[in-house]
Scaffold this motif. Structure first.
Motif, PDB file in Angstrom:
ATOM      1  N   HIS A  46       9.032  -8.389   5.566  1.00 11.26           N
ATOM      2  CA  HIS A  46       8.523  -7.126   6.156  1.00 11.26           C
ATOM      3  C   HIS A  46       8.792  -7.083   7.792  1.00 11.26           C
ATOM      4  O   HIS A  46       8.095  -6.237   8.422  1.00 11.26           O
ATOM      5  CB  HIS A  46       7.116  -6.676   5.774  1.00 11.26           C
ATOM      6  N   GLY A  47       9.414  -7.985   8.204  1.00 12.44           N
ATOM      7  CA  GLY A  47       9.867  -8.168   9.667  1.00 12.44           C
ATOM      8  C   GLY A  47       8.768  -8.661  10.383  1.00 12.44           C
ATOM      9  O   GLY A  47       8.763  -8.744  11.752  1.00 12.44           O
ATOM     10  N   SER A  48       7.988  -9.575   9.964  1.00 13.62           N
ATOM     11  CA  SER A  48       7.016 -10.392  10.784  1.00 13.62           C
ATOM     12  C   SER A  48       7.587 -11.544  11.118  1.00 13.62           C
ATOM     13  O   SER A  48       8.196 -12.179  10.453  1.00 13.62           O
ATOM     14  CB  SER A  48       5.868 -10.652   9.835  1.00 13.62           C
ATOM     15  N   LYS A  49       7.377 -12.107  12.243  1.00 11.91           N
ATOM     16  CA  LYS A  49       7.570 -13.183  12.842  1.00 11.91           C
ATOM     17  C   LYS A  49       6.406 -14.284  12.884  1.00 11.91           C
ATOM     18  O   LYS A  49       6.317 -15.192  13.764  1.00 11.91           O
ATOM     19  CB  LYS A  49       8.258 -13.115  14.294  1.00 11.91           C
ATOM     20  N   GLY A  50       5.376 -13.981  11.902  1.00 10.28           N
ATOM     21  CA  GLY A  50       4.252 -14.525  11.935  1.00 10.28           C
ATOM     22  C   GLY A  50       3.408 -14.502  13.200  1.00 10.28           C
ATOM     23  O   GLY A  50       3.543 -13.587  13.952  1.00 10.28           O
ATOM     24  N   VAL A  51       2.543 -15.527  13.150  1.00 14.31           N
ATOM     25  CA  VAL A  51       1.739 -15.587  14.375  1.00 14.31           C
ATOM     26  C   VAL A  51       2.472 -15.694  15.693  1.00 14.31           C
ATOM     27  O   VAL A  51       2.030 -15.254  16.837  1.00 14.31           O
ATOM     28  CB  VAL A  51       0.657 -16.876  14.088  1.00 14.31           C
ATOM     29  N   LEU A  52       3.511 -16.376  15.516  1.00 10.77           N
ATOM     30  CA  LEU A  52       4.333 -16.579  16.543  1.00 10.77           C
ATOM     31  C   LEU A  52       4.633 -15.206  17.395  1.00 10.77           C
ATOM     32  O   LEU A  52       4.671 -15.039  18.586  1.00 10.77           O
ATOM     33  CB  LEU A  52       5.646 -17.229  16.338  1.00 10.77           C
ATOM     34  N   GLY A  53       5.197 -14.362  16.762  1.00 15.30           N
ATOM     35  CA  GLY A  53       5.541 -12.984  17.012  1.00 15.30           C
ATOM     36  C   GLY A  53       4.420 -12.021  17.341  1.00 15.30           C
ATOM     37  O   GLY A  53       4.385 -11.391  18.280  1.00 15.30           O
ATOM     38  N   ASP A  54       3.421 -12.075  16.653  1.00 11.16           N
ATOM     39  CA  ASP A  54       2.177 -11.154  16.661  1.00 11.16           C
ATOM     40  C   ASP A  54       1.396 -11.564  17.870  1.00 11.16           C
ATOM     41  O   ASP A  54       1.311 -10.642  18.755  1.00 11.16           O
ATOM     42  CB  ASP A  54       1.418 -11.375  15.243  1.00 11.16           C
ATOM     43  N   VAL A  55       1.038 -12.974  17.945  1.00 13.01           N
ATOM     44  CA  VAL A  55       0.215 -13.078  19.163  1.00 13.01           C
ATOM     45  C   VAL A  55       0.721 -14.205  20.288  1.00 13.01           C
ATOM     46  O   VAL A  55       0.381 -14.434  21.054  1.00 13.01           O
ATOM     47  CB  VAL A  55      -1.105 -13.196  18.838  1.00 13.01           C
ATOM     48  N   GLY A  56       1.662 -15.197  19.450  1.00 20.27           N
ATOM     49  CA  GLY A  56       2.305 -16.029  20.421  1.00 20.27           C
ATOM     50  C   GLY A  56       2.855 -15.426  21.499  1.00 20.27           C
ATOM     51  O   GLY A  56       3.098 -15.967  22.520  1.00 20.27           O
ATOM     52  N   ASP A  70     -10.450  -6.772   5.005  1.00 26.18           N
ATOM     53  CA  ASP A  70      -9.777  -7.661   4.090  1.00 26.18           C
ATOM     54  C   ASP A  70      -8.171  -7.955   4.050  1.00 26.18           C
ATOM     55  O   ASP A  70      -7.582  -6.834   3.676  1.00 26.18           O
ATOM     56  CB  ASP A  70     -10.315  -7.466   2.608  1.00 26.18           C
ATOM     57  N   TRP A  71      -7.649  -8.623   4.674  1.00 25.11           N
ATOM     58  CA  TRP A  71      -6.061  -8.606   4.777  1.00 25.11           C
ATOM     59  C   TRP A  71      -5.516  -8.875   3.539  1.00 25.11           C
ATOM     60  O   TRP A  71      -4.498  -8.408   3.154  1.00 25.11           O
ATOM     61  CB  TRP A  71      -5.672 -10.120   5.482  1.00 25.11           C
ATOM     62  N   ARG A  72      -6.273  -9.300   2.405  1.00 20.62           N
ATOM     63  CA  ARG A  72      -5.753  -9.277   0.937  1.00 20.62           C
ATOM     64  C   ARG A  72      -5.363  -7.831   0.416  1.00 20.62           C
ATOM     65  O   ARG A  72      -4.541  -7.803  -0.450  1.00 20.62           O
ATOM     66  CB  ARG A  72      -6.603 -10.325   0.016  1.00 20.62           C
ATOM     67  N   THR A 106       1.376   6.077  13.496  1.00 19.67           N
ATOM     68  CA  THR A 106      -0.124   6.500  13.658  1.00 19.67           C
ATOM     69  C   THR A 106      -0.827   5.386  13.002  1.00 19.67           C
ATOM     70  O   THR A 106      -2.148   6.014  12.316  1.00 19.67           O
ATOM     71  CB  THR A 106      -0.180   7.968  13.087  1.00 19.67           C
ATOM     72  N   GLY A 107      -0.776   4.123  12.921  1.00 16.93           N
ATOM     73  CA  GLY A 107      -1.587   3.384  12.556  1.00 16.93           C
ATOM     74  C   GLY A 107      -2.767   2.815  13.164  1.00 16.93           C
ATOM     75  O   GLY A 107      -3.087   3.579  14.162  1.00 16.93           O
ATOM     76  N   PRO A 145      -2.446  -3.285   3.847  1.00 19.87           N
ATOM     77  CA  PRO A 145      -0.960  -3.324   4.237  1.00 19.87           C
ATOM     78  C   PRO A 145      -0.690  -3.815   5.841  1.00 19.87           C
ATOM     79  O   PRO A 145       0.136  -4.227   6.390  1.00 19.87           O
ATOM     80  CB  PRO A 145      -0.450  -1.896   4.074  1.00 19.87           C
ATOM     81  N   VAL A 146      -1.760  -2.970   6.481  1.00 23.28           N
ATOM     82  CA  VAL A 146      -1.928  -3.270   8.029  1.00 23.28           C
ATOM     83  C   VAL A 146      -1.941  -5.048   8.552  1.00 23.28           C
ATOM     84  O   VAL A 146      -1.112  -5.365   9.333  1.00 23.28           O
ATOM     85  CB  VAL A 146      -2.967  -2.754   8.631  1.00 23.28           C
ATOM     86  N   TRP A 147      -2.435  -5.803   7.362  1.00 23.05           N
ATOM     87  CA  TRP A 147      -2.465  -7.188   7.812  1.00 23.05           C
ATOM     88  C   TRP A 147      -1.453  -7.740   6.859  1.00 23.05           C
ATOM     89  O   TRP A 147      -0.926  -8.994   7.236  1.00 23.05           O
ATOM     90  CB  TRP A 147      -4.029  -7.715   7.328  1.00 23.05           C
ATOM     91  N   LEU A 148      -1.222  -7.264   5.677  1.00 26.65           N
ATOM     92  CA  LEU A 148      -0.309  -8.109   4.865  1.00 26.65           C
ATOM     93  C   LEU A 148       1.386  -8.024   5.430  1.00 26.65           C
ATOM     94  O   LEU A 148       2.000  -8.904   5.410  1.00 26.65           O
ATOM     95  CB  LEU A 148      -0.107  -7.400   3.531  1.00 26.65           C
ATOM     96  N   TRP A 149       1.686  -7.070   6.137  1.00 30.99           N
ATOM     97  CA  TRP A 149       2.959  -6.946   6.878  1.00 30.99           C
ATOM     98  C   TRP A 149       3.038  -8.298   7.686  1.00 30.99           C
ATOM     99  O   TRP A 149       4.345  -8.659   7.977  1.00 30.99           O
ATOM    100  CB  TRP A 149       3.511  -5.581   7.215  1.00 30.99           C
ATOM    101  N   ARG A 150       2.061  -8.392   8.289  1.00 31.64           N
ATOM    102  CA  ARG A 150       1.992  -9.355   9.235  1.00 31.64           C
ATOM    103  C   ARG A 150       2.024 -10.907   8.719  1.00 31.64           C
ATOM    104  O   ARG A 150       2.351 -11.768   9.491  1.00 31.64           O
ATOM    105  CB  ARG A 150       0.864  -9.436  10.050  1.00 31.64           C
ATOM    106  N   LEU A 151       2.209 -11.217   7.372  1.00 29.99           N
ATOM    107  CA  LEU A 151       2.155 -12.354   6.830  1.00 29.99           C
ATOM    108  C   LEU A 151       3.466 -12.638   5.818  1.00 29.99           C
ATOM    109  O   LEU A 151       3.698 -13.280   5.317  1.00 29.99           O
ATOM    110  CB  LEU A 151       1.242 -12.368   5.527  1.00 29.99           C
ATOM    111  N   SER A 152       4.339 -11.424   6.095  1.00 32.88           N
ATOM    112  CA  SER A 152       5.533 -11.551   5.266  1.00 32.88           C
ATOM    113  C   SER A 152       6.955 -11.314   6.337  1.00 32.88           C
ATOM    114  O   SER A 152       7.152 -10.373   6.966  1.00 32.88           O
ATOM    115  CB  SER A 152       5.570 -10.283   4.200  1.00 32.88           C
TER     116      SER A 152
END
Ligand SMILES: NC(=O)c1ccc[n+]([C@@H]2O[C@H](COP(=O)([O-])OP(=O)(O)OC[C@H]3O[C@@H](n4cnc5c(N)ncnc54)[C@H](O)[C@@H]3O)[C@@H](O)[C@H]2O)c1
Length: 358
Positions: free
Chosen positions: A187-197, A172-174, A18-19, A177-184
């Motif tokens: 935490h299961g992120s594939k970075g910009v490639l998986g997020d919007v690539g 503020d991404w710093r 529910t984010g 957590p909504v933005w921080l998990w996307r940088l790690s």
């Protein structure tokens, strides 16, 4: 929005996670006459309660297993973070529920393919939310290419530009957590490639009507915080990617994506050129525009904006498919195929941008 059959009982929806993005799912289902949101699940009880209050949802759970035991829903929207998609979607498939899963389908091709195969065997309706397919200019461009208006596709250039690491447009991404998990990556992120690539790769293959055949890719992670970490989040996921891609139809081109594109909030662009004409699709400030240069206009290099009909909507397509028990697209197979491009791009980057066949 063209709605399906209103004479059949509405589809009972469960929203899992529910984010921030879950609000888009809730809005779409609430606007749909054949859907009713019956329940929501989030590991965070307060977040789930607030979401249910906001959207008038009668049942709430902090554990998907409890919701499955309760069994008061037909279909689920999986809006958990990328790393949670695999296990949760697998449980929903085992329970025989129809599923609209957020992109990317999983965090590896192996897992994505397993979900696609399980969904196929179980016969559930399955869809991946490649949301830019809702943009009329994207539908218009894909139809134009399919009619052969461009002739043989030869070359393309595509980009997805965001700037949330350089301007607080989405907070503020710093500190979030909504933005921080996307940088790690842990935490299961594939970075910009998986997020919007994944969106821009779908732009290319969907509009060109052809899948990626091979890729050569460079990924880059920029220093953003002391010791490259903030709290539990190690900031090691890629921020920018640049790739060269060949499609199965023989066309070649470049695709790039970045979160450091200062001045571009959330902009996508694809230019594709065939031996009889070219087109450009852009999505900027929430507006999609299609332009073409075809026929006699080629001689004068004249580009003309093309009006595109609205009407296609992924949520409507999903709800209608669940009601009618017919397959819907883009399905998990599409998600798994895109995931294989993401994995190949990662392998290429680790091997000095060597070309990887998909
Ligand atoms: N299609 C698009 O254009 C688009 C846009 C934005 C986000 N997304 C995708 O949507 C998904 C969610 O993104 P978001 O920005 O809403 O993330 P978010 O971090 O804001 O929200 C995710 C929520 O899921 C909850 N959660 C985590 N694991 C869970 C589990 N196992 N069971 C139940 N709840 C769980 C978290 O507590 C959190 O409330 C991601 O996969 C993201 O890539 C897609």
């Amino acid at each position: 929005m063209a709605f399906g059959n209103t004479s059949i009982a509405p589809v009972r929806i469960l929203i899992l996670g529910t984010g921030s993005m879950a609000n888009e799912h809730a809005k779409a289902y609430k606007a749909h006459p054949n859907a009713q949101i019956f329940a929501a699940v989030d590991l965070d009880a307060d977040k789930c309660a607030n979401f249910c209050d906001k959207h008038d949802i009668p049942h709430q759970f902090t554990d998907l297993a409890e919701a499955i035991d309760w069994d008061g829903f037909d279909a689920a929207s999986n809006v958990t973070p990328d790393a949670a998609h695999f296990a949760t979607t697998k449980s929903l498939i085992a329970a025989g529920k129809d599923i609209l899963c957020e992109k990317p389908l999983a965090t590896s091709q192996v897992e994505a393919q397993e979900l696609a195969s399980l969904a196929k065997t179980s016969g559930i309706i399955n869809m991946i939310n490649l949301s830019y397919r809702n943009v009329p200019a994207v539908q218009g461009a894909a139809q134009l290419v399919a009619t052969g208006a461009l002739g043989n596709c030869r070359h393309f250039e595509a980009s997805y530009l965001q700037s949330w690491l350089t301007q607080p447009a989405w907070g503020d991404w710093r500190t979030s957590p909504v933005w921080l998990w996307r940088l790690s990556t842990s935490h299961g992120s594939k970075g910009v490639l998986g997020d919007v690539g994944i969106h821009i790769l779908d732009f290319v293959s969907y509009i060109a009507g052809s899948q990626a055949a091979d890729v050569s890719c460079q990924l880059k992670t920029f220093a953003k915080a002391q010791d490259d970490r903030i709290g539990d989040y190690v900031l090691d996921a890629n921020d920018s990617c640049a790739m060269t891609l060949t499609l199965e139809n023989g066309a070649m081109g470049v695709v790039s994506a970045s979160r450091f594109a200062s001045g571009h909030h959330n902009d996508l662009k694809l230019r594709i050129y065939g031996d009889r004409g070219g087109l450009e699709v852009s999505f900027q400030q929430g507006q999609g525009v299609l332009k073409t240069c075809l026929g006699a206009d080629l001689q004068t290099e004249t580009w003309t904006e093309v009006a595109c009909e609205t009407g296609y909507d992924l949520f409507d397509h999903f709800v209608t498919s669940v009601q009618m028990k017919v397959p819907c697209f883009p399905d998990f197979e599409t998600g798994a195929r895109l995931q294989s491009v993401l994995d190949a791009a990662e392998r290429s980057s680790l091997d000095n941008s060597k070309k990887v066949v998909i």
